[in-house]
Design an enzyme around this catalytic site. Structure first.
Site, PDB file in Angstrom:
ATOM      1  N   CYS A  12     -24.751  34.007 -23.436  1.00 60.47           N
ATOM      2  CA  CYS A  12     -24.584  35.367 -22.921  1.00 60.47           C
ATOM      3  C   CYS A  12     -23.932  36.332 -23.893  1.00 60.47           C
ATOM      4  O   CYS A  12     -23.445  35.934 -24.945  1.00 60.47           O
ATOM      5  CB  CYS A  12     -23.672  35.423 -21.695  1.00 60.47           C
ATOM      6  N   GLY A  38     -29.198  37.049 -24.588  1.00 58.98           N
ATOM      7  CA  GLY A  38     -29.652  36.571 -23.289  1.00 58.98           C
ATOM      8  C   GLY A  38     -30.664  37.528 -22.704  1.00 58.98           C
ATOM      9  O   GLY A  38     -30.402  38.730 -22.640  1.00 58.98           O
ATOM     10  N   ASN A 112     -18.630  34.846 -21.353  1.00 58.80           N
ATOM     11  CA  ASN A 112     -19.503  34.225 -22.344  1.00 58.80           C
ATOM     12  C   ASN A 112     -18.850  32.916 -22.758  1.00 58.80           C
ATOM     13  O   ASN A 112     -17.687  32.897 -23.145  1.00 58.80           O
ATOM     14  CB  ASN A 112     -19.648  35.162 -23.552  1.00 58.80           C
ATOM     15  N   GLY A 113     -19.610  31.829 -22.695  1.00 59.20           N
ATOM     16  CA  GLY A 113     -19.072  30.528 -23.097  1.00 59.20           C
ATOM     17  C   GLY A 113     -19.234  29.509 -21.993  1.00 59.20           C
ATOM     18  O   GLY A 113     -19.783  29.800 -20.932  1.00 59.20           O
ATOM     19  N   TYR A 252     -26.954  31.848 -36.975  1.00 59.76           N
ATOM     20  CA  TYR A 252     -28.157  32.195 -36.238  1.00 59.76           C
ATOM     21  C   TYR A 252     -27.988  33.224 -35.124  1.00 59.76           C
ATOM     22  O   TYR A 252     -28.763  34.163 -35.011  1.00 59.76           O
ATOM     23  CB  TYR A 252     -28.795  30.915 -35.671  1.00 59.76           C
TER      24      TYR A 252
END
Ligand code: SF4
Length: 473
Positions: A12, A38, A112-113, A252
């Site tokens: 996310c 996302g 996020n995570g 990336y």
């Protein structure tokens, strides 16, 4: 690399803004810049100081929101979220920000995570009577806050955050304040900025650029920031642990125009490509990168090796979410729909194909095949990161070890499977030394879990990988 055709996806992106008349609209633009993190769902929750209003849906940011809808959630504070839905964990109930209403006020959370002790905490909370409505880790935080028993919201939130283990970059909204927290290892990036008098927070700095905000600083691991109309107050919910930012953010995930802790992602990738060229010697005619995330490393490789960089592969940008996935017998077609070789560039040439990582190897095999079909006489695959041998427990959808090609094969076996003339990976040291972080310790502040199998936090026996969450529904 093409995330959509490889099993490697970010979980996310989060965004928040406080103190701006167009908070929801700016959040929309911020989420647009974070779309690569996302594409399955997006949401915004705003506050007009009296109540919280939510707008969310499944799909891309441009599909979920319209000017008319955003108008309806006008306010001076807002938080947003873009989500990559894990298999089985999709559905509108899991789209964030999650909004919780109670008689003592509302609460919205963007996260996020991935937590490594979510199951443990969930069982504990369920025994105390909590009923969960989603499969998201984020709901655990809300229940912990509500059950903490402390007098003020700040104390409740800090206590709840101190119980979480794993990766979490959180933005929390209440009627009268916005709160920001980052896990003690700082596994996920989180930046703080300003737009005039308004405070802004985002997973990546590219979300600041799109709205004209200025970067102020990175959120520190273990920090708890309180933002109200009186300004920003920095507190802590935990002492910082050894800094362990996800290395794949540099390799990336993040956009090349983002900076993470002052290091530009494009520049870091270029350095990885240069280091790769220093670590190997290959006779070839042309260097090309797999679009989009490997282009920077390919340019770096070309600069260092002196072998010319060419655009050997083109990405078809108009393959949307609704693209009909090909059936098994047409799966080669899937790659061709998304990626095309430039025949005039590769025909009769010895090609060095730079990619940022290999997960299962299926896509690499198809791209090598595309280049050979287009007339390349040799295809040498060089990867600007080390082999991924272990899963990720912190929010990146990296398959279980059984599905990782590097966990089950030697490099020579992998070369054979993907059909390349040679296959080379960057060394762990070469990667760590060239990204450019200067944190103390041999890892220079990186998480290297998926490369080395050594994780920065405890991994609890009942930890669930992001893409396996449906099993614990
Ligand atoms: S295990 Fe790999 S993908 Fe996961 S946070 Fe660590 S470096 Fe990133």
């Amino acid at each position: 690399m093409l995330a959509e055709i490889r099993s490697l996806n970010e979980e996310c992106g989060v965004f928040g803004i406080w103190g701006h008349a167009n908070a929801a609209q700016l959040t929309y633009y911020g989420l647009h810049a974070l779309q690569h993190r996302g594409q399955e769902g997006a949401g915004i929750v705003s506050t007009d100081k009296a109540s919280l209003q939510a707008l969310k849906g499944e799909g891309m940011v441009s599909e979920v929101f319209s000017p008319e809808k955003i108008e309806k959630i006008a306010g001076t504070g807002a938080i947003g979220h873009v989500r990559y839905a894990t298999a089985g964990g999709s559905g509108i109930e899991n789209v964030q920000p999650l909004l919780f209403n109670s008689t003592t006020g509302s609460l919205a959370i963007s996260h996020n995570g991935n937590l490594v002790n979510a199951n443990h905490l969930k069982s504990h909370l369920e025994r105390q009577g909590s009923i969960f409505q989603t499969t998201s880790d984020t709901e655990v935080l809300a229940h912990l806050i509500k059950r903490s028993g402390y007098a003020t919201f700040e104390e409740q939130a800090k206590n709840a955050l101190s119980l979480l283990k794993g990766a979490f970059a959180c933005v929390i909204l209440k009627e009268e304040a916005m709160y920001i927290a980052l896990d003690p290892n700082g596994l996920r990036p989180l930046s703080l900025g300003k737009l005039g008098d308004a405070w802004v927070v985002a997973s990546e700095t590219c979300a600041f650029d799109i709205i004209g905000a200025e970067f102020v600083r990175s959120v520190e691991p273990g920090e708890f920031l309180v933002i109200t109309d009186d300004g920003l107050r920095a507190e802590r919910f935990a002492y910082p642990a050894e800094r362990s930012i996800c290395t794949m953010e540099y390799v990336y995930f993040s956009r090349p125009d983002s900076d993470i802790d002052g290091i530009n992602v494009h520049a870091a990738r270029k350095r990885l490509g240069k280091q790769l060229a220093r670590e190997i010697q290959i006779d070839a005619d042309v260097v090309t990168g797999v679009p989009d995330s490997s282009i920077s490393a390919a340019i770096g490789f070309s600069e260092e090796s002196g072998i010319p960089y060419e655009l050997g592969l083109i990405k078809n940008r108009y393959v949307g979410r609704t693209f009909i996935q090909p059936s098994q017998d047409l799966r080669e077609q899937g790659v061709k729909m998304k990626l095309s070789p430039v025949r005039q560039v590769v025909k009769g040439k010895r090609v060095i194909m730079v990619d940022d990582s290999i997960v299962r190897g299926t896509t690499s095999r198809r791209i090598v095949n595309l280049l050979k079909e287009a007339g390349a006489t040799e295809v040498h695959v060089v990867i600007s990161s080390p082999p991924i041998k272990s899963p990720c427990f912190y929010g990146i959808d990296i398959s279980t070890s059984g599905e990782l090609i590097a966990a089950n094969n030697t490099i020579e076996e992998m070369r054979e499977i993907i059909g390349a003339d040679s296959l080379t990976f960057l060394s762990v040291d070469g990667m760590v030394q060239n990204i450019g972080r200067t944190d103390p310790g041999s890892k220079c502040g990186h998480c290297l879990g998926c490369f080395t199998g050594e994780y920065p936090t405890n991994i609890y026996p009942d930890t669930v990988l992001p893409h396996e969450k449906e099993k614990v529904k």
